[in-house]
Design a protein around this motif. Structure first.
Motif, PDB file in Angstrom:
ATOM      1  N   PRO A  69      43.646  34.001  45.929  1.00 14.22           N
ATOM      2  CA  PRO A  69      43.643  33.988  44.461  1.00 14.22           C
ATOM      3  C   PRO A  69      42.363  34.601  43.919  1.00 14.22           C
ATOM      4  N   PHE A  70      42.416  35.142  42.699  1.00 17.78           N
ATOM      5  CA  PHE A  70      41.232  35.786  42.126  1.00 17.78           C
ATOM      6  C   PHE A  70      40.053  34.810  41.970  1.00 17.78           C
ATOM      7  N   ASP A  71      40.312  33.505  42.008  1.00 17.16           N
ATOM      8  CA  ASP A  71      39.181  32.563  41.818  1.00 17.16           C
ATOM      9  C   ASP A  71      38.595  32.093  43.158  1.00 17.16           C
ATOM     10  N   LYS A  72      38.982  32.803  44.241  1.00 18.25           N
ATOM     11  CA  LYS A  72      38.471  32.375  45.555  1.00 18.25           C
ATOM     12  C   LYS A  72      37.796  33.549  46.283  1.00 18.25           C
ATOM     13  N   GLY A  73      36.763  33.234  47.066  1.00 16.63           N
ATOM     14  CA  GLY A  73      36.184  34.187  47.999  1.00 16.63           C
ATOM     15  C   GLY A  73      35.484  35.382  47.364  1.00 16.63           C
ATOM     16  N   VAL A  74      34.975  36.221  48.245  1.00 18.07           N
ATOM     17  CA  VAL A  74      34.293  37.441  47.827  1.00 18.07           C
ATOM     18  C   VAL A  74      35.309  38.437  47.279  1.00 18.07           C
ATOM     19  N   CYS A  75      36.493  38.467  47.901  1.00 14.70           N
ATOM     20  CA  CYS A  75      37.550  39.355  47.415  1.00 14.70           C
ATOM     21  C   CYS A  75      38.000  38.970  46.007  1.00 14.70           C
ATOM     22  N   GLY A  76      38.138  37.667  45.791  1.00 14.71           N
ATOM     23  CA  GLY A  76      38.516  37.215  44.451  1.00 14.71           C
ATOM     24  C   GLY A  76      37.463  37.606  43.421  1.00 14.71           C
ATOM     25  N   ALA A  77      36.176  37.498  43.825  1.00 14.38           N
ATOM     26  CA  ALA A  77      35.084  37.849  42.893  1.00 14.38           C
ATOM     27  C   ALA A  77      35.146  39.332  42.532  1.00 14.38           C
ATOM     28  N   ALA A  78      35.405  40.184  43.529  1.00 14.41           N
ATOM     29  CA  ALA A  78      35.493  41.626  43.256  1.00 14.41           C
ATOM     30  C   ALA A  78      36.685  41.936  42.356  1.00 14.41           C
ATOM     31  N   ALA A  79      37.810  41.266  42.599  1.00 17.98           N
ATOM     32  CA  ALA A  79      39.013  41.496  41.779  1.00 17.98           C
ATOM     33  C   ALA A  79      38.817  40.955  40.363  1.00 17.98           C
ATOM     34  N   ARG A  80      38.218  39.789  40.272  1.00 15.39           N
ATOM     35  CA  ARG A  80      38.046  39.094  38.968  1.00 15.39           C
ATOM     36  C   ARG A  80      37.086  39.878  38.065  1.00 15.39           C
ATOM     37  N   THR A  81      36.015  40.394  38.672  1.00 17.74           N
ATOM     38  CA  THR A  81      34.962  41.054  37.880  1.00 17.74           C
ATOM     39  C   THR A  81      35.165  42.562  37.786  1.00 17.74           C
ATOM     40  N   GLY A  82      35.947  43.116  38.723  1.00 17.99           N
ATOM     41  CA  GLY A  82      36.115  44.572  38.754  1.00 17.99           C
ATOM     42  C   GLY A  82      34.861  45.292  39.223  1.00 17.99           C
TER      43      GLY A  82
END
Ligand code: SME
Length: 158
Positions: A69-82
């Motif tokens: 999910p966008f609210d989890k992990g480093v991948c979520g942080a990159a997706a959430r913030t762009g």
């Protein structure tokens, strides 16, 4: 340290010339990047499959977790913030998702097709503090070159 992405960039661009399918482009880029640099112990994409949700895409290395999910992990942080996330010490990143116990550092970059976020590119290293600004610039440039002409996946259009 000077990172040389010129050879791998040339290979990726030559192999993907004229291709617009995002999975084919991701598979090609993951394969070539994985074999290009001994810092890279896992290289792969997570795809946006619905608002706020990533699912694993083409990758090289040990198994990766399937859903983020966008609210989890480093991948979520990159997706959430762009924005690109450079993590010198994964143990120090709140909520880091460890797919492998040997990972020490990570870089995760958002992937855009035009204006649309279609996924993230995740590169893990067993070396501490393996990534820097030179990696960010070269990888962001290559991602833009490869995916600028990509067709939006069905799930993004739907
Ligand atoms: N470390 C990532 C998860 C993906 S596995 O590393 C392949 C994260 O924290 O989002």
């Amino acid at each position: 340290m000077e990172r040389d992405y010129s050879d791998v960039s040339k290979r990726v661009l030559a192999l993907s010339a004229g291709e617009t399918d995002t999975v084919a482009l991701m598979a090609t880029m993951a394969c070539e990047l994985f074999h290009s640099d001994d810092r890279f112990d896992w290289v792969g994409f997570y795809r946006v499959v619905e608002p706020g949700l990533l699912k694993i895409g083409p990758y090289q290395g040990g198994h990766g977790c399937l859903v983020i999910p966008f609210d989890k992990g480093v991948c979520g942080a990159a997706a959430r913030t762009g924005t690109t996330q450079i993590v010198p010490d994964v143990e120090a990143f709140p909520g880091h998702i460890a797919c492998s116990g040997s990972t020490r550092s990570e870089i995760v970059l958002p992937v855009f097709a035009g204006e649309a976020l279609i996924g993230v590119l995740d590169i893990d290293s067993d070396q501490a503090d393996a990534f820097d600004e030179a990696d960010r610039q070269a990888l962001e440039t290559l991602l833009q070159q490869v995916f600028s002409m990509a067709h939006l996946p069905e799930e993004i259009i739907a």
